[in-house]
Design a protein around this motif. Structure first.
Motif, PDB file in Angstrom:
ATOM      1  N   ALA A 168       1.004  -1.090   0.196  1.00 54.17           N
ATOM      2  CA  ALA A 168      -0.107  -0.109  -0.097  1.00 54.17           C
ATOM      3  C   ALA A 168       0.783   1.371  -0.176  1.00 54.17           C
ATOM      4  O   ALA A 168       1.704   1.501   0.872  1.00 54.17           O
ATOM      5  N   GLY A 169       1.120   2.161  -1.653  1.00 58.30           N
ATOM      6  CA  GLY A 169       2.263   2.992  -1.332  1.00 58.30           C
ATOM      7  C   GLY A 169       3.279   2.331  -1.348  1.00 58.30           C
ATOM      8  O   GLY A 169       3.313   1.750  -1.824  1.00 58.30           O
ATOM      9  N   ASP A 170       4.145   2.983  -0.594  1.00 59.40           N
ATOM     10  CA  ASP A 170       5.296   2.298  -0.863  1.00 59.40           C
ATOM     11  C   ASP A 170       5.232   1.236   0.397  1.00 59.40           C
ATOM     12  O   ASP A 170       7.471   0.910   0.676  1.00 59.40           O
ATOM     13  N   LYS A 171       4.511   1.136   1.140  1.00 59.33           N
ATOM     14  CA  LYS A 171       4.848   0.397   2.316  1.00 59.33           C
ATOM     15  C   LYS A 171       4.203  -1.125   1.818  1.00 59.33           C
ATOM     16  O   LYS A 171       3.195  -1.854   1.239  1.00 59.33           O
ATOM     17  N   GLN A 172       5.347  -2.255   2.272  1.00 59.58           N
ATOM     18  CA  GLN A 172       4.897  -3.832   2.246  1.00 59.58           C
ATOM     19  C   GLN A 172       4.343  -4.216   3.467  1.00 59.58           C
ATOM     20  O   GLN A 172       4.787  -3.613   4.824  1.00 59.58           O
ATOM     21  N   TYR A 173       3.279  -4.848   3.515  1.00 61.22           N
ATOM     22  CA  TYR A 173       2.892  -5.848   4.673  1.00 61.22           C
ATOM     23  C   TYR A 173       2.263  -7.312   4.266  1.00 61.22           C
ATOM     24  O   TYR A 173       2.666  -7.894   3.133  1.00 61.22           O
ATOM     25  N   SER A 174       2.320  -7.822   5.785  1.00 58.09           N
ATOM     26  CA  SER A 174       2.053  -9.141   5.244  1.00 58.09           C
ATOM     27  C   SER A 174       0.646  -9.558   6.344  1.00 58.09           C
ATOM     28  O   SER A 174       0.990  -8.989   7.282  1.00 58.09           O
ATOM     29  N   GLY A 175       0.794 -10.773   5.887  1.00 57.57           N
ATOM     30  CA  GLY A 175      -0.364 -11.646   7.307  1.00 57.57           C
ATOM     31  C   GLY A 175      -0.645 -12.752   6.809  1.00 57.57           C
ATOM     32  O   GLY A 175       0.220 -13.058   5.420  1.00 57.57           O
ATOM     33  N   LYS A 176      -0.697 -13.414   8.047  1.00 59.96           N
ATOM     34  CA  LYS A 176      -1.058 -14.913   7.039  1.00 59.96           C
ATOM     35  C   LYS A 176      -2.478 -15.443   7.980  1.00 59.96           C
ATOM     36  O   LYS A 176      -2.792 -14.939   8.383  1.00 59.96           O
ATOM     37  N   LEU A 177      -3.184 -16.368   7.343  1.00 59.84           N
ATOM     38  CA  LEU A 177      -4.074 -17.501   7.634  1.00 59.84           C
ATOM     39  C   LEU A 177      -3.115 -19.217   8.258  1.00 59.84           C
ATOM     40  O   LEU A 177      -2.227 -19.959   7.583  1.00 59.84           O
ATOM     41  N   GLU A 178      -3.821 -19.273   8.787  1.00 57.82           N
ATOM     42  CA  GLU A 178      -2.813 -20.493  10.092  1.00 57.82           C
ATOM     43  C   GLU A 178      -4.211 -21.480  10.478  1.00 57.82           C
ATOM     44  O   GLU A 178      -4.473 -21.177   9.197  1.00 57.82           O
ATOM     45  N   GLN A 179      -3.419 -22.384  10.301  1.00 58.73           N
ATOM     46  CA  GLN A 179      -4.336 -24.005  10.495  1.00 58.73           C
ATOM     47  C   GLN A 179      -4.860 -24.526   9.328  1.00 58.73           C
ATOM     48  O   GLN A 179      -6.574 -24.782   9.570  1.00 58.73           O
ATOM     49  N   VAL A 180      -5.120 -23.819   8.101  1.00 62.65           N
ATOM     50  CA  VAL A 180      -5.448 -24.017   6.944  1.00 62.65           C
ATOM     51  C   VAL A 180      -5.710 -25.881   6.701  1.00 62.65           C
ATOM     52  O   VAL A 180      -4.810 -26.332   6.801  1.00 62.65           O
ATOM     53  N   ARG A 181      -7.160 -26.026   6.480  1.00 64.44           N
ATOM     54  CA  ARG A 181      -6.968 -27.175   6.013  1.00 64.44           C
ATOM     55  C   ARG A 181      -7.251 -27.662   4.422  1.00 64.44           C
ATOM     56  O   ARG A 181      -8.047 -27.243   4.452  1.00 64.44           O
ATOM     57  N   CYS A 182      -6.408 -28.607   3.981  1.00 61.68           N
ATOM     58  CA  CYS A 182      -6.781 -29.425   2.662  1.00 61.68           C
ATOM     59  C   CYS A 182      -8.132 -30.338   2.902  1.00 61.68           C
ATOM     60  O   CYS A 182      -8.534 -31.832   3.766  1.00 61.68           O
ATOM     61  N   ALA A 183      -8.926 -30.377   2.016  1.00 66.11           N
ATOM     62  CA  ALA A 183      -9.815 -30.980   2.363  1.00 66.11           C
ATOM     63  C   ALA A 183      -9.579 -32.297   1.767  1.00 66.11           C
ATOM     64  O   ALA A 183      -9.029 -32.533   0.934  1.00 66.11           O
ATOM     65  N   ASP A 184     -10.127 -33.482   2.091  1.00 64.06           N
ATOM     66  CA  ASP A 184      -9.987 -35.020   2.109  1.00 64.06           C
ATOM     67  C   ASP A 184     -10.339 -35.199   1.346  1.00 64.06           C
ATOM     68  O   ASP A 184     -11.469 -35.040   0.743  1.00 64.06           O
ATOM     69  N   GLU A 185     -10.511 -36.101   0.707  1.00 65.43           N
ATOM     70  CA  GLU A 185     -11.437 -36.714  -0.354  1.00 65.43           C
ATOM     71  C   GLU A 185     -12.502 -36.610   0.190  1.00 65.43           C
ATOM     72  O   GLU A 185     -13.863 -37.325  -1.043  1.00 65.43           O
ATOM     73  N   ASN A 186     -13.312 -37.474   0.996  1.00 62.90           N
ATOM     74  CA  ASN A 186     -14.696 -37.433   1.149  1.00 62.90           C
ATOM     75  C   ASN A 186     -15.091 -36.043   1.074  1.00 62.90           C
ATOM     76  O   ASN A 186     -16.147 -35.976   1.821  1.00 62.90           O
TER      77      ASN A 186
END
Length: 187
Positions: A168-186
């Motif tokens: 945003a402008g000349d600043k760099q930011y970051s964030g995160k999403l934690e404990q995201v789980r992949c869908a299983d076959e079922n």
């Protein structure tokens, strides 16, 4: 190709995070993870392997090619500018990490395009694939949003953390999403 600099890694580790929220759709059983921080909202919603297979077979992918994509951990990704200034993102700056693995980049549209060409996927199907993926770069004015698919090479049912970055402008930011789980076959 842009290499992660120590500065970006430091931004990730120093980021002030609003936290990860998640919810489960009562009808589908699929889970959504979302966070909002410093003017950006990022949301990942599971796409089941059957949804990924069906979506791409309906667009001309062979069962083998559709299965190659469905073997990934696939999500509908939504980014919104919830702040008051324009923001820019580069998917090449995003990283994900799962237990015991170093941070990895999200496979680019170009990498997928080369694989699809090797597998003999028709041009019309490759175009449909490209349009369905989350944009590699984009500038979002206040209130803007976009969505598309992203995929992660992690085993079905396992979890990972997504580190996302934006300017945003000349600043760099970051964030995160934690404990995201992949869908299983079922799913």
């Amino acid at each position: 190709m842009r290499i992660l600099t120590p500065t970006l890694l430091a931004v990730w580790s120093a980021a002030a995070l609003a936290g990860t929220e998640h919810s489960v759709d009562a009808e589908t059983g699929l889970t959504t993870w979302q966070t909002e921080t410093a003017g950006i909202q990022v949301r990942l919603t599971q796409i089941s392997p059957n949804q990924a297979r069906g979506f791409y077979q309906a667009r001309g992918f062979s069962p083998k090619a559709a299965e190659r994509y469905a073997a990934e951990c696939v999500f509908m990704t939504v980014v919104r500018n919830v702040g008051g200034t324009p923001i820019q993102h580069r998917l090449a700056d995003w990283r994900y990490e799962s237990a015991g693995q170093p941070p990895r980049a999200i496979r680019s549209k170009g990498q997928w395009a080369r694989l699809w060409k090797q597998l003999g996927v028709a041009e019309a199907a490759r175009i449909a694939f490209t349009w369905a993926q989350f944009p590699a770069t984009q500038t979002f004015a206040p209130g803007d949003w976009n969505q598309g698919m992203t995929s992660y090479s992690v085993p079905r049912g396992s979890t990972f953390t997504l580190h996302f970055a934006w300017h945003a402008g000349d600043k760099q930011y970051s964030g995160k999403l934690e404990q995201v789980r992949c869908a299983d076959e079922n799913s």
